[in-house]
Scaffold this motif. Sequence first.
Motif, short mmCIF file in Angstrom:
data_model
loop_
_atom_site.label_atom_id
_atom_site.label_comp_id
_atom_site.label_asym_id
_atom_site.label_seq_id
_atom_site.Cartn_x
_atom_site.Cartn_y
_atom_site.Cartn_z
N ILE A 271 0.86 -1.20 0.00
CA ILE A 271 0.00 0.00 0.00
C ILE A 271 0.89 1.24 0.00
N PHE A 272 0.65 2.13 -0.94
CA PHE A 272 1.32 3.45 -0.92
C PHE A 272 0.34 4.46 -0.34
N ASP A 273 0.79 5.20 0.66
CA ASP A 273 0.03 6.34 1.14
C ASP A 273 0.57 7.56 0.41
N GLU A 274 -0.20 7.99 -0.60
CA GLU A 274 0.22 9.18 -1.39
C GLU A 274 -0.69 10.36 -1.07
N VAL A 275 -1.18 10.37 0.16
CA VAL A 275 -2.06 11.46 0.56
C VAL A 275 -1.36 12.81 0.41
N GLN A 276 -0.08 12.87 0.80
CA GLN A 276 0.63 14.16 0.71
C GLN A 276 1.48 14.28 -0.55
#
Length: 459
Positions: A271-276
């Motif tokens: 999972i990549f967290d690309e929120v920022q």
Amino acid sequence: MGGSAGGGRFLVRSAIAYEKGTSSKLEPESYEELVKRRGKMLAPSLAEDWPNLPVVGAQGLYLYGLDGKRYIDFMSAFGVVNVGHNHPAVIAAAREQMEKQVHGAVGVTLHESVLRLAALLPEILPGRLDMFFFGNSGSEAVEGSIKLARNVTKRPGIIAFMGAFHGRTYGAATLTASKAVYRIGLDPFVGGIYHVPYADPYHSSYPDEPEKCVDESINSLEVALKRLVAPSQVAAIIVEPIQGEGGYIVPPKEFLFRLREICTEKDILLIFDEVQSGFGRTGEWFAAQAFGVEPDIMAVAKGIASGFPLGAVCAHQELMSRWEPTVHGTTFGGNPVSCAASVATIETIRREGLLQNARENGKYLLNRLKELKESHRLIGDARGLGLMTAMEFIVPGSDREPNAAAAKSFLNESLSRGMLMYPCGSAGHAVRLAPPLNVTRDQIDEAMKIADESLNALK
Ligand SMILES: Cc1ncc(COP(=O)(O)O)c(C=O)c1O
């Protein structure tokens, strides 16, 4: 300054104050008066954040203060307003949708804008991500991502990284390990979550060979998979391809490649967290493309809709369609106005060539930060990718000893000169610079002049 200052006709009837006897007559309470008593109305986590700058409006790169001053916004509300504040195309799309319908619970009713967005996202997302669950925020996108991973794999384990910031809801807060203060008083946390070190080149144990941070991290991960939690029990590894709140830390490419390899080999979801880091911030649509690594699931939010609340769990149909019906849901997620604003945001980034601008002006900004590093001993590191850049403050002459006091003074000096930035890093000792993707060289020069003057003021 009166209540009408700076166009700030934000007056409220102080009926409550009147009722409570704290005001003698029913009359408009000025914005200034409200600001003064914010500490009695807003929870301390909001009222005591820094700098609580009262603003009356915003346009493009600029915030307009209640004090009548104009401020250069080099944080873009944490990488949300990537096309600048109140971009006319985004406002027009939102307004058009608002006039048709403000809200309708997706699933109960369907809306053109949510479908348009779902049809558009696969064109810009890395690899094969083409199916979505829309929520309202980054935290919700992260929660959804781990719920999806656990539901489809029927495994409990999730591995996250030291320095990570994934949000404030319980699952996201459990994954978060950027500052211990974010976890005070929260025990017991969500079970089955383990942390291993991130690949952080500047803080590597081998300062002369920063790329060795990859081995340091991957070795710890492999030990964890041998001694702590068997791969057969791990649903997913979640990682920010560039750590945001943790310090704007850009890992070597190889780190993400190795994670991809391990996940594929051991049948663990990545999972990549690309929120920022998403929606053009790094000069590509997503950091995944900048690094050339494809996740199985991606959490996105912030820059997705230029400030209208929206987030999404993104996965390939093969995976997402295994999420059992009704296991997850939402009332506000995929709001039609937010989705219309999102489509307009994506079109604006394309039409105005903002990825290229972020790449080119991002390089320019980073070079300017490196120049500042050369001339100011308080700065230990200048780093970044695209327009996701930071300076880390250290005790001069020390071995990378964090200097949060200097970072704080620098931020205050800059603010007094009309420029807003925000801290990050474990001690708040780094300063992030994340202007909108359409920032110009002249604007960067103006900002760097303020940064240089503010650094000189610290001497
Ligand atoms: C990488 C990352 N993930 C998740 C979140 C949480 O997003 P939100 O504040 O919208 O819930 C943030 C917020 O800063 C973030 O930077």
